[in-house]
Design an enzyme around this catalytic site. Structure first.
Site, PDB file in Angstrom:
ATOM      1  CB  SER A 133      -0.930   0.015   1.218  1.00  0.00           C
ATOM      2  OG  SER A 133      -1.819   1.120   1.151  1.00  0.00           O
ATOM      3  CG  ASP A 201     -13.679   5.788   4.290  1.00  0.00           C
ATOM      4  OD1 ASP A 201     -14.274   6.872   4.160  1.00  0.00           O
ATOM      5  OD2 ASP A 201     -12.837   5.584   5.188  1.00  0.00           O
TER       6      ASP A 201
END
Length: 404
Positions: A133, A201
């Protein structure tokens, strides 16, 4: 074959905290991504998870998973379903046996979400999942949602539930009905991690608009996505918006952890003590959020129009930050960042819960790289972490990679 999926993080452009009290909030994706790659298990009868950035690896014999959760073999990936409290407890027990270091124990719920999403869509098949990530964890940038969205997309790509164009080179965008399935699975993963979720989100991280424009921003890549990856949220209702503005933001991570529940409760308590004043604050935030959404959606035909939009957005950012301070959710680290960027005549605001987390700073199109470098140097010398991100990064995409 192995499949890789990527999904973006998000920022709240306007309206955090006030949205809990009925005001409008605006969220958008950013072009920082979480990647999940799933491949065969190299002949081992195990399910493996490698969190590469954290240096953590987990493995479970599929027989052990079957023994602990005998009802997971009969799965339909096209029908997202919630995870029961009892099942969450069983997954948590499997995760606990992995002896996660105390300093990283916060990722335990994410590992449970991985086990749930994997077994719910793949059953007891052995496999290996690798996660990387570009998003810092626990900083308000939607890292958990990006993980759940990319994981869901990769898992569904291994089934017959989404596009399986194995011959396609590069990233594939899913169809609308496929994105809906991905989003629903991701929301269930978010619920495991957070207990409950608004859905903002994962929705921002999932959906995409394919419009392209050439960036004139001096230090951006030649091609940036000007997307519809923006969400307006009010009273439980999500609306996807199409943006016509290409923005660059400096995102500064304070590295200060925060208790979101406590911050939300603190705003509610302040509202109880000062109902009339706080009602006015929330109403002002609602107006700011709607104006931000309107500016982002309106066309900009030339450099003058773009500059005018950026000037208006800077003022709205400053006003929103002032109102967040009125709510009591700022922090000394946030104020340090605000003072630093103000010296360079840049507008900043916290994003998300506040009390730490991240701060957004709008980088105008005509701003020189020299100024940006000076700001970053000064912030990093104070111990902060800086990223430059485009607002409106592409939503979830998948890629098939042939294996030897």
């Amino acid at each position: 074959m192995e499949v890789t999926a990527k999904a973006p993080g998000k920022v709240i452009l306007a309206g955090e905290h006030a949205v809990v009290h009925g005001s409008t909030a605006v969220a958008a994706s950013i072009d920082l991504y979480t990647y999940v790659t799933i491949s065969d298990s190299d002949g081992n009868d195990e399910l493996k998870l490698h969190l590469k950035d954290m240096g953590l690896e987990f493995s479970w014999p599929v027989g052990k998973i079957r023994e602990a959760l005998p009802g997971m073999g009969d799965c339909d990936p096209s029908l997202p379903k919630p995870c029961s409290a009892e099942t969450i407890t069983l997954f948590a027990a499997l995760v606990e046996e992995e002896n996660i270091p105390e300093a990283k124990i916060t990722i335990a719920a994410g590992v449970s979400a991985f086990l749930w999403l994997y077994t719910s869509t793949q059953g007891y098949k052995p496999a290996k999942a690798v996660v990387t990530s570009e998003l810092p964890l626990g900083s308000g940038l939607g890292s958990s949602a990006a993980f759940c969205v990319s994981l869901s997309a990769a898992l569904l790509a291994l089934s017959n539930s989404v596009n399986q164009d194995f011959g396609h080179q590069g990233w594939l965008t899913l169809k609308e009905n496929e994105l809906e399935i991905v989003n629903k699975w991701a929301l269930e993963g978010e619920k495991i991690i957070h207990g409950k979720s608004s859905g903002i989100d994962n929705t921002v991280s999932t959906y995409v608009n394919l419009m392209q424009k050439t960036s004139e921003f001096g230090y951006a890549s030649d091609q940036v996505s000007v997307t519809g990856n923006m969400i307006k949220f009010r009273s439980g209702e999500l609306t996807c918006l199409e943006s016509n503005v290409s923005l660059k933001m400096l995102i500064t991570n304070t590295k200060v952890g925060r208790n979101t529940k406590a911050l939300v409760a603190g705003v509610s308590e302040r509202k109880d003590r000062h109902p009339i004043a706080m009602s006015a604050v929330f109403k002002a935030v609602d107006s700011i959020s709607n104006e931000v959404a309107s500016i982002m959606q309106s066309p900009a035909h030339d450099d003058i129009a773009i500059t005018e939009k950026e000037d208006k957005l800077e003022e709205l950012i400053e006003m929103n930050q002032g109102l967040l301070q009125c709510m009591g959710v700022s922090h000394a680290s946030i104020e340090t960042i605000l003072r630093t960027t103000f010296k360079y005549k840049l507008a900043s605001k916290l994003t998300g819960a506040g009390g730490g987390g991240c701060v957004l700073t709008l980088l105008p199109t005509l701003l020189s790289r020299t100024i940006v470098d000076k700001v970053i140097t000064e912030l990093e010398s104070s111990g902060f972490q800086c990223f430059i991100a485009g607002i409106g990064g592409k939503g979830v995409q998948i890629c098939f990679n042939p294996t030897s």
